[in-house]
Structure formats: C-alpha cells, structure tokens
Write a protein that holds these residues in place. Structure first.
Motif, PDB file in Angstrom:
ATOM      1  N   VAL A 141       0.870  -1.181   0.000  1.00 29.28           N
ATOM      2  CA  VAL A 141       0.000   0.000   0.000  1.00 29.28           C
ATOM      3  C   VAL A 141       0.904   1.228   0.000  1.00 29.28           C
ATOM      4  N   ILE A 142       0.755   2.059  -1.024  1.00 25.12           N
ATOM      5  CA  ILE A 142       1.611   3.230  -1.190  1.00 25.12           C
ATOM      6  C   ILE A 142       0.810   4.485  -0.903  1.00 25.12           C
ATOM      7  N   GLY A 143       1.298   5.285   0.021  1.00 30.01           N
ATOM      8  CA  GLY A 143       0.658   6.546   0.357  1.00 30.01           C
ATOM      9  C   GLY A 143       1.193   7.668  -0.502  1.00 30.01           C
ATOM     10  N   ALA A 144       0.376   8.098  -1.456  1.00 28.84           N
ATOM     11  CA  ALA A 144       0.668   9.288  -2.255  1.00 28.84           C
ATOM     12  C   ALA A 144      -0.398  10.320  -1.926  1.00 28.84           C
ATOM     13  N   ASP A 145      -0.723  10.408  -0.637  1.00 25.16           N
ATOM     14  CA  ASP A 145      -1.884  11.152  -0.173  1.00 25.16           C
ATOM     15  C   ASP A 145      -1.531  12.492   0.452  1.00 25.16           C
ATOM     16  N   GLY A 146      -0.401  13.060   0.063  1.00 22.47           N
ATOM     17  CA  GLY A 146      -0.129  14.460   0.284  1.00 22.47           C
ATOM     18  C   GLY A 146       0.198  14.879   1.702  1.00 22.47           C
ATOM     19  N   LEU A 147       0.011  16.168   1.954  1.00 25.20           N
ATOM     20  CA  LEU A 147       0.448  16.794   3.196  1.00 25.20           C
ATOM     21  C   LEU A 147      -0.136  16.148   4.437  1.00 25.20           C
ATOM     22  N   HIS A 148      -1.366  15.706   4.362  1.00 20.92           N
ATOM     23  CA  HIS A 148      -2.052  15.166   5.534  1.00 20.92           C
ATOM     24  C   HIS A 148      -2.215  13.656   5.386  1.00 20.92           C
ATOM     25  N   SER A 149      -1.156  13.020   4.976  1.00 19.60           N
ATOM     26  CA  SER A 149      -1.153  11.609   4.620  1.00 19.60           C
ATOM     27  C   SER A 149      -1.551  10.693   5.778  1.00 19.60           C
ATOM     28  N   ILE A 150      -2.510   9.827   5.507  1.00 13.91           N
ATOM     29  CA  ILE A 150      -2.896   8.791   6.473  1.00 13.91           C
ATOM     30  C   ILE A 150      -1.754   7.797   6.649  1.00 13.91           C
ATOM     31  N   GLY A 249      -6.360  32.288  -5.024  1.00 12.40           N
ATOM     32  CA  GLY A 249      -6.336  31.510  -3.795  1.00 12.40           C
ATOM     33  C   GLY A 249      -5.237  32.015  -2.884  1.00 12.40           C
ATOM     34  N   VAL A 250      -5.365  31.737  -1.595  1.00  9.82           N
ATOM     35  CA  VAL A 250      -4.353  32.152  -0.631  1.00  9.82           C
ATOM     36  C   VAL A 250      -4.158  31.020   0.363  1.00  9.82           C
ATOM     37  N   TRP A 251      -2.913  30.844   0.787  1.00  6.71           N
ATOM     38  CA  TRP A 251      -2.651  29.818   1.801  1.00  6.71           C
ATOM     39  C   TRP A 251      -1.398  30.153   2.581  1.00  6.71           C
ATOM     40  N   GLY A 252      -1.337  29.639   3.795  1.00  9.41           N
ATOM     41  CA  GLY A 252      -0.162  29.822   4.627  1.00  9.41           C
ATOM     42  C   GLY A 252       0.891  28.786   4.292  1.00  9.41           C
ATOM     43  N   LEU A 253       2.150  29.192   4.352  1.00 12.11           N
ATOM     44  CA  LEU A 253       3.257  28.280   4.079  1.00 12.11           C
ATOM     45  C   LEU A 253       3.766  27.708   5.396  1.00 12.11           C
ATOM     46  N   PHE A 254       3.790  26.389   5.461  1.00 11.12           N
ATOM     47  CA  PHE A 254       4.200  25.687   6.665  1.00 11.12           C
ATOM     48  C   PHE A 254       5.442  24.854   6.388  1.00 11.12           C
ATOM     49  N   ARG A 255       6.284  24.738   7.381  1.00  7.97           N
ATOM     50  CA  ARG A 255       7.455  23.874   7.295  1.00  7.97           C
ATOM     51  C   ARG A 255       7.129  22.518   7.906  1.00  7.97           C
ATOM     52  N   HIS A 256       7.364  21.472   7.133  1.00  8.51           N
ATOM     53  CA  HIS A 256       7.219  20.098   7.596  1.00  8.51           C
ATOM     54  C   HIS A 256       8.593  19.438   7.593  1.00  8.51           C
ATOM     55  N   GLN A 257       8.811  18.554   8.511  1.00  9.77           N
ATOM     56  CA  GLN A 257      10.042  17.778   8.501  1.00  9.77           C
ATOM     57  C   GLN A 257       9.952  16.675   7.454  1.00  9.77           C
ATOM     58  N   VAL A 258      11.085  16.321   6.866  1.00  7.24           N
ATOM     59  CA  VAL A 258      11.129  15.098   6.058  1.00  7.24           C
ATOM     60  C   VAL A 258      10.818  13.928   6.989  1.00  7.24           C
ATOM     61  N   ALA A 259       9.932  13.040   6.570  1.00  2.78           N
ATOM     62  CA  ALA A 259       9.509  11.931   7.425  1.00  2.78           C
ATOM     63  C   ALA A 259      10.700  11.073   7.843  1.00  2.78           C
ATOM     64  N   ILE A 269       5.550   5.547   1.521  1.00  5.31           N
ATOM     65  CA  ILE A 269       5.090   6.888   1.165  1.00  5.31           C
ATOM     66  C   ILE A 269       6.060   7.519   0.176  1.00  5.31           C
ATOM     67  N   LEU A 270       5.555   8.489  -0.559  1.00  7.67           N
ATOM     68  CA  LEU A 270       6.388   9.239  -1.504  1.00  7.67           C
ATOM     69  C   LEU A 270       5.788  10.617  -1.701  1.00  7.67           C
ATOM     70  N   ALA A 274       5.918  12.176   2.072  1.00 12.50           N
ATOM     71  CA  ALA A 274       7.225  11.880   2.677  1.00 12.50           C
ATOM     72  C   ALA A 274       8.034  13.132   2.956  1.00 12.50           C
ATOM     73  N   HIS A 275       7.952  14.130   2.077  1.00  9.50           N
ATOM     74  CA  HIS A 275       8.849  15.292   2.205  1.00  9.50           C
ATOM     75  C   HIS A 275       8.209  16.553   1.623  1.00  9.50           C
ATOM     76  N   PRO A 276       7.199  17.102   2.297  1.00 11.61           N
ATOM     77  CA  PRO A 276       6.641  18.384   1.838  1.00 11.61           C
ATOM     78  C   PRO A 276       7.731  19.447   1.804  1.00 11.61           C
ATOM     79  N   THR A 277       7.618  20.364   0.854  1.00 12.74           N
ATOM     80  CA  THR A 277       8.644  21.397   0.724  1.00 12.74           C
ATOM     81  C   THR A 277       7.999  22.741   0.456  1.00 12.74           C
ATOM     82  N   LEU A 278       8.679  23.796   0.843  1.00  8.31           N
ATOM     83  CA  LEU A 278       8.262  25.126   0.415  1.00  8.31           C
ATOM     84  C   LEU A 278       8.484  25.248  -1.087  1.00  8.31           C
ATOM     85  N   PRO A 279       7.742  26.122  -1.779  1.00 11.34           N
ATOM     86  CA  PRO A 279       7.747  26.120  -3.244  1.00 11.34           C
ATOM     87  C   PRO A 279       8.873  26.912  -3.891  1.00 11.34           C
ATOM     88  N   PHE A 280       9.967  27.188  -3.169  1.00 14.07           N
ATOM     89  CA  PHE A 280      10.939  28.155  -3.647  1.00 14.07           C
ATOM     90  C   PHE A 280      12.085  27.559  -4.463  1.00 14.07           C
TER      91      PHE A 280
END
Length: 377
Positions: A141-150, A249-259, A269-270, A274-280
């Motif tokens: 089972v591969i989690g490609a379910d984004g920022l709020h991944s189960i 659209g507008v959204w806040g930028l959050f820092r997540h740790q690499v899993a 996960i992928l 696994a590794h959310p990033t800022l868009p820069f």
C-alpha cells in the motif's frame, strides 16, 4: 523490464501527480495497480508548475514526453528582477544543457496526461474512494496522499508543522505572449514568481511575510485587491499582470520535517507525504516524480519487499533533504532588505555578467540528476 513486480498487487492511495506517476511506473513493470482517490474525479486545484529535466527524464521514459509537450510551454531559464522590475541576473538554464526540456504546465493538464498514461498501462482508478483507518487489503500500500497523509501518520505518528510567517497567493491570467522565462521579482519581505503556461495562460505565485496566516491548502479564496495592495510598490510588467487577476487563492506556508520512516514491510510513502517542501525551488512535483521511478525500480530489482523499500528510502532521503533545505534558503534570499539586499543583488549582477556558468552551476546537482541512472541494487 519486469522482474519481481510482475503480477504483484499494489494499492496506491491518492490520484495526484505522485500517485499516478508511481502507478504508471509500477504497471509498466508488470504490477497490478489500483489507485484509490477520494475525489469524484481527477481534477487538480492550484495552477502551474515547472517540470525540470530531472523529472522530465522519468516522464519521457514512461512514454509521456510527447503528450506533455502538447500541453506545456518550454522554459529557457529564469530571470531575477528587483521589485522595481530591473533585471538582477539571468539563468539560461536550457542553453546550458541542450536537448534537456524545462517545461511549464498547468497542474490539471499534467494530471490529464498522467491519467491517460495510467489507464493505458492497465491501472485501475477508483474515484470517490475515501480511505480511512482501514487500508486496502494488498501486499503493498503506497501513500501518495499528500500533506495530511494517512499512511505517513501510521508510519510516524502525529506530527506538527509550523507556520513560516509567509502567506502565498496563487492566480492565473491570460497571456498570449511568447515569454520563455520564469521570472522572480524580489522585494523586501515579499517576492513574486510568474511564468507562462501552455494554452495562453500565465501563472502567478506571490509570497508575503505577514504576522497573520491562512491555513494550508489552495482552496482558500481571497479578494484580488489584497494581492494588488500587497505588491503595489512593484514595478515593471507586474502592475499590468496583477490588474488582470479576477480570482485568487491564498494559503499559509508551513514547514514540515522530512519523514523519519518512509516504509514498513507493507506500507510506503512518496512525494508530499514523505517530504513536503516550500515552493521556492520549484521541485515539489519534481521530487515526487523522481520518487516514483526510484521506488518502482527498487521494488522490481530487489526480491524482498522490505529491503527494496529500505533501499528506496536510502537513495531518496539525502537528495530530498538537500532540496528542501535549498528551498528553505531561497525563502530567506528572495526577501532580503536593507544593506543585505543591496550587497546580495550586486553580487548576483556581477556573477550573471562575468561568470554566468558559475552562477548556473549552483543548480547542476538538481537539474542534471538522472533517476534512470541510479544504481538501485
């Protein structure tokens, strides 16, 4: 091509860029893949993205290069401007690597290309399929379910990202020009990135430091007047472009740790899971596409599934950590003010004029990377 993946049943949670790409890569190697997506149809909110050659090599190897070319625009490189519109530096990234494609594309068009590719590869796509605590009964089972991944939560427990103090607007406008460069306009405590997409569109992402914040996600609508007000002091072509914005659209930028954990014996996960990033660094979708190829290769070439997934994490984690750190650094560099800004911009102008290859060489480790050449076993 297929070795150990042939006829293996795989469930992929999430029908976005990461999920569809890994589904295609697995199916091409003989796996029987089902993608489960909670949305009733495969659509993509948001707007544009950049696909640099490191990810383009994967999409081309999956047979999607021609289809992607039909819906994207080619980029010649990046132009850096100050907030008055004056050019600070030019990065002729495409000319530095002839034959390698830098593409700019609407996310929805890329999803369409990937969906067609997945269905043609025999992937079963189940829409309107909400996956909760009870996961599909599959050997993998591969989690490609984004920022709020189960799946990430099952592997790592509950985690708490933190707000960066930056909020971003995203918008699309009409643009029939032939502008072939992504442009970054840098000002004190704010910056704006814009580039032309295929189909006569221009993408705009504008980031401002401010004490209040919006939630994560791209579905929060804002009054375009707020965007125009925030960037009222910017010059060059920006006032004309921003005048055309009628929805954003507008959204806040959050820092997540690499899993810490990307897998166990059955779960993996992928991408953003696994590794959310800022868009820069414009590498979020790109890293997911790289992940997909490497995960599929490891699973196909290493008999033991747990060992294959461990090899996948070992190969990918150092690279994505470096890219995430580079994006975090750009979040600071784009927003300099006072003497630090004057010095930094003067240095960029000198390098761009006197040593352009040295300036562009800073990014070779990103764009010249070839996931297809990675020794996975």
């Amino acid at each position: 091509m297929s070795r150990y993946l042939k006829n293996r049943n795989v469930a992929v949670i999430g029908g976005g860029i990461a999920g569809l790409t890994v589904a295609i890569a697995l199916a091409h190697r003989g796996a029987k893949v089902t993608v489960q997506e909670r949305a009733p149809q495969l659509t993509e909110a948001g707007a544009g993205l950049q696909i640099s050659p490191n990810a383009g090599r994967v999409l081309e190897a999956l047979g999607l290069g021609a289809a992607l070319d039909q819906v994207s625009a080619r980029s010649a490189g990046v132009l850096l401007h100050d907030h008055h519109g004056k050019q600070v530096a030019a990065l002729a990234l495409a000319a530095r690597r002839p034959g390698a494609a830098f593409r700019m594309v609407h996310r929805a068009r890329l999803i369409e290309v990937l969906e067609r590719g997945a269905r043609e590869a025999g992937v079963l796509i189940e829409l309107g399929k909400e996956v909760g605590e009870v996961l599909p009964d599959a050997p993998l089972v591969i989690g490609a379910d984004g920022l709020h991944s189960i799946i990430r939560r099952k592997l790592n427990g509950v985690e708490h990202p933190f707000f960066t103090g930056q909020t971003a607007w995203r918008a699309l406008i009409q643009d029939g020009s032939e502008d072939a460069c992504a442009r970054v306009f840098m000002g004190p405590r704010k910056h704006l990135v814009t580039y032309r997409l295929g189909g006569g569109l221009r993408n705009i992402v504008a980031v401002q430091e401010r004490p209040d914040w919006a939630a994560e996600g791209w579905s929060h609508q804002d009054d375009p007047a707020n965007l125009r007000r925030a960037f009222a002091g910017f010059g060059g072509p920006l006032p004309g472009w921003l005048a055309q914005v009628d929805t954003c659209g507008v959204w806040g930028l959050f820092r997540h740790q690499v899993a810490q954990r990307w897998h166990d014996d059955r779960l993996a996960i992928l991408g953003d899971a696994a590794h959310p990033t800022l868009p820069f660094m414009a590498q979020g979708a790109v890293m997911a596409i790289e992940d997909a190829w490497t995960m599929a290769e490891c699973l196909d070439r290493i008999d033991d599934q747990s060992a294959a997934l461990a090899r996948y994490q070992a190969l990918r984690r150092p690279r994505v950590e470096k890219i995430v750190a580079a994006a975090n650094g750009n979040a600071r560099n784009y927003h300099l003010s006072g003497p630090a800004r004057v010095i930094a911009h003067a240095g960029l102008r000198s390098l761009s004029r006197l040593a352009p290859n040295r300036l562009m060489g800073r990014f070779d480790w990103i764009y010249d990377y070839d996931p297809l050449a990675e020794a996975v076993s």
